[in-house]
Design a protein around this motif. Structure first.
Motif, short mmCIF file in Angstrom:
data_model
loop_
_atom_site.label_atom_id
_atom_site.label_comp_id
_atom_site.label_asym_id
_atom_site.label_seq_id
_atom_site.Cartn_x
_atom_site.Cartn_y
_atom_site.Cartn_z
N PHE A 40 0.82 -1.20 0.00
CA PHE A 40 0.00 0.00 0.00
C PHE A 40 0.86 1.25 0.00
CE2 PHE A 40 -2.07 3.34 2.51
CZ PHE A 40 -3.19 3.58 1.72
N LEU A 41 1.92 1.25 0.79
CA LEU A 41 2.78 2.43 0.88
C LEU A 41 3.57 2.65 -0.40
CD1 LEU A 41 4.14 2.01 4.54
CD2 LEU A 41 2.49 3.70 3.73
N ASP A 42 3.93 1.56 -1.10
CA ASP A 42 4.74 1.67 -2.31
C ASP A 42 4.05 2.48 -3.40
OD1 ASP A 42 6.98 0.39 -1.45
OD2 ASP A 42 6.42 -1.58 -2.22
N GLN A 43 2.70 2.52 -3.39
CA GLN A 43 2.00 3.21 -4.46
C GLN A 43 2.18 4.73 -4.38
OE1 GLN A 43 -2.36 3.09 -4.30
NE2 GLN A 43 -2.27 2.72 -2.10
N PHE A 44 2.65 5.22 -3.25
CA PHE A 44 2.87 6.66 -3.10
C PHE A 44 4.26 7.09 -3.57
CE2 PHE A 44 -0.29 5.57 0.18
CZ PHE A 44 -1.33 6.40 -0.23
N ILE A 45 5.10 6.13 -3.97
CA ILE A 45 6.43 6.43 -4.46
C ILE A 45 6.36 6.62 -5.97
CG2 ILE A 45 8.79 5.61 -4.67
CD1 ILE A 45 7.97 6.33 -1.85
N ILE A 67 13.35 13.72 -7.92
CA ILE A 67 13.58 12.29 -8.00
C ILE A 67 15.01 11.96 -7.60
CG2 ILE A 67 13.69 10.31 -9.56
CD1 ILE A 67 10.87 11.21 -8.84
N GLN A 68 15.97 12.80 -8.02
CA GLN A 68 17.36 12.58 -7.64
C GLN A 68 17.54 12.68 -6.13
OE1 GLN A 68 20.14 14.96 -9.94
NE2 GLN A 68 18.81 14.86 -11.74
N PHE A 69 16.82 13.62 -5.51
CA PHE A 69 16.91 13.79 -4.07
C PHE A 69 16.34 12.57 -3.35
CE2 PHE A 69 14.81 15.35 -0.11
CZ PHE A 69 15.97 15.61 0.61
N LEU A 70 15.17 12.07 -3.81
CA LEU A 70 14.57 10.89 -3.20
C LEU A 70 15.48 9.66 -3.37
CD1 LEU A 70 10.80 11.26 -4.21
CD2 LEU A 70 11.90 11.88 -2.05
N ASP A 71 16.10 9.57 -4.53
CA ASP A 71 17.03 8.46 -4.77
C ASP A 71 18.24 8.57 -3.85
OD1 ASP A 71 18.05 6.16 -6.25
OD2 ASP A 71 19.49 7.56 -7.12
N TRP A 72 18.70 9.80 -3.63
CA TRP A 72 19.84 10.03 -2.72
C TRP A 72 19.49 9.57 -1.31
CZ3 TRP A 72 20.48 13.51 1.48
CH2 TRP A 72 21.80 13.67 1.92
N LEU A 73 18.21 9.70 -0.94
CA LEU A 73 17.76 9.28 0.39
C LEU A 73 17.49 7.77 0.46
CD1 LEU A 73 15.27 12.15 1.31
CD2 LEU A 73 17.51 11.72 2.33
N CYS A 74 17.73 7.07 -0.66
CA CYS A 74 17.56 5.61 -0.74
C CYS A 74 16.10 5.18 -0.77
CB CYS A 74 18.27 4.89 0.41
SG CYS A 74 20.06 5.11 0.39
N ILE A 126 21.97 11.86 7.89
CA ILE A 126 21.97 10.72 8.81
C ILE A 126 20.97 9.67 8.33
CG2 ILE A 126 21.62 9.99 11.20
CD1 ILE A 126 22.33 12.81 12.07
N VAL A 127 19.79 10.15 7.88
CA VAL A 127 18.79 9.23 7.34
C VAL A 127 19.36 8.46 6.16
CG1 VAL A 127 16.55 9.10 6.15
CG2 VAL A 127 16.82 10.62 8.12
N ARG A 128 20.09 9.16 5.29
CA ARG A 128 20.68 8.51 4.12
C ARG A 128 21.69 7.45 4.53
NH1 ARG A 128 25.15 8.67 0.80
NH2 ARG A 128 24.71 8.33 -1.44
N VAL A 129 22.54 7.76 5.51
CA VAL A 129 23.57 6.81 5.95
C VAL A 129 22.91 5.55 6.52
CG1 VAL A 129 25.39 6.41 7.63
CG2 VAL A 129 25.34 8.55 6.34
N ILE A 130 21.91 5.74 7.38
CA ILE A 130 21.24 4.59 8.00
C ILE A 130 20.50 3.77 6.95
CG2 ILE A 130 19.51 3.87 9.68
CD1 ILE A 130 20.17 6.37 11.30
N ALA A 131 19.80 4.47 6.03
CA ALA A 131 19.08 3.76 4.97
C ALA A 131 20.05 2.98 4.08
CB ALA A 131 18.27 4.75 4.14
#
Length: 214
Positions: A40-45, A67-74, A126-131
């Protein structure tokens, strides 16, 4: 500690922590009943975010800064639910720690309108590193991404509402990897698709798919 949690200047951090706990509780309940919120959550990506990890992706294509920013956040590399828990936890803890240190030296807190957006900006690395760590340790079959077009031709089941032309209903469909996706469907012809009915996805639309009865 309680004063730190309930202080108005830390409202966003308290809400984030509560949301994280609520997400975990809901997911546990869904797992007990044999379901999951992941599809269900995947449909919002955005679909183009998944495209960046597809073998046929053109690295020279311009997918926009967002999109590049979201990809950077994994995002798109790990399940959305896990990413949300990482983000909410990191945002809350970073904010509480910052406010706690500031209070220790000044006996006051940063105003909410300053600390909330500043923490959002500063915690992203930090979110990016953990992800990124989760990307490496999670099993590959849990992070398999496909083009939404690859769902065309598969059989789905309408699970919420009746689908009419221009009035879609929610359906679930399993892809070739066995992962469940929740999509919106509407009939390809002037008919009504009833809840519980099996349908075949035929065409992609702006909000989901057109479908015909099996």
């Amino acid at each position: 500690m309680w004063d730190l949690f309930v202080h108005p200047s830390n409202l966003f951090f308290s809400v984030s922590l509560c949301l994280m706990l609520l997400l975990g509780l809901v997911e546990c309940i869904l797992l007990i009943v044999g379901a999951s919120s992941q599809g269900f959550l995947d449909q919002f990506i955005p679909d183009s975010l998944f495209d960046t990890h597809h073998p046929d992706f053109n690295v020279d294509a311009d997918h926009g800064l967002w999109i590049q920013f979201l990809d950077w956040l994994c995002l798109g590399r790990i399940p959305v639910l896990i990413w949300l828990i990482i983000f909410l936890t990191t945002y809350a803890l970073f904010g509480f720690i910052t406010q706690g240190i500031f209070f220790h030296f000044t006996e006051s807190y940063f105003p909410l309108w300053i600390i909330a957006p500043a923490t959002l900006f500063l915690c992203m690395p930090i979110v990016r590193v953990i992800a990124s760590i989760f990307v490496k340790i999670l099993p590959q079959d849990e992070t398999t991404a496909i083009h939404s077009d690859e769902l065309i031709g598969l059989t789905a089941e309408i699970i919420l509402g009746n689908a009419k032309p221009n009035y879609p209903a929610q359906a679930k469909v399993k892809d070739q990897h066995g992962l469940t996706h929740y999509v919106m469907v509407e009939p390809a012809t002037e008919i009504t698709l009833l809840q519980g009915q099996s349908v075949i996805l035929t065409h992609k639309t702006k909000i989901g798919f057109q479908a015909i009865p099996t």
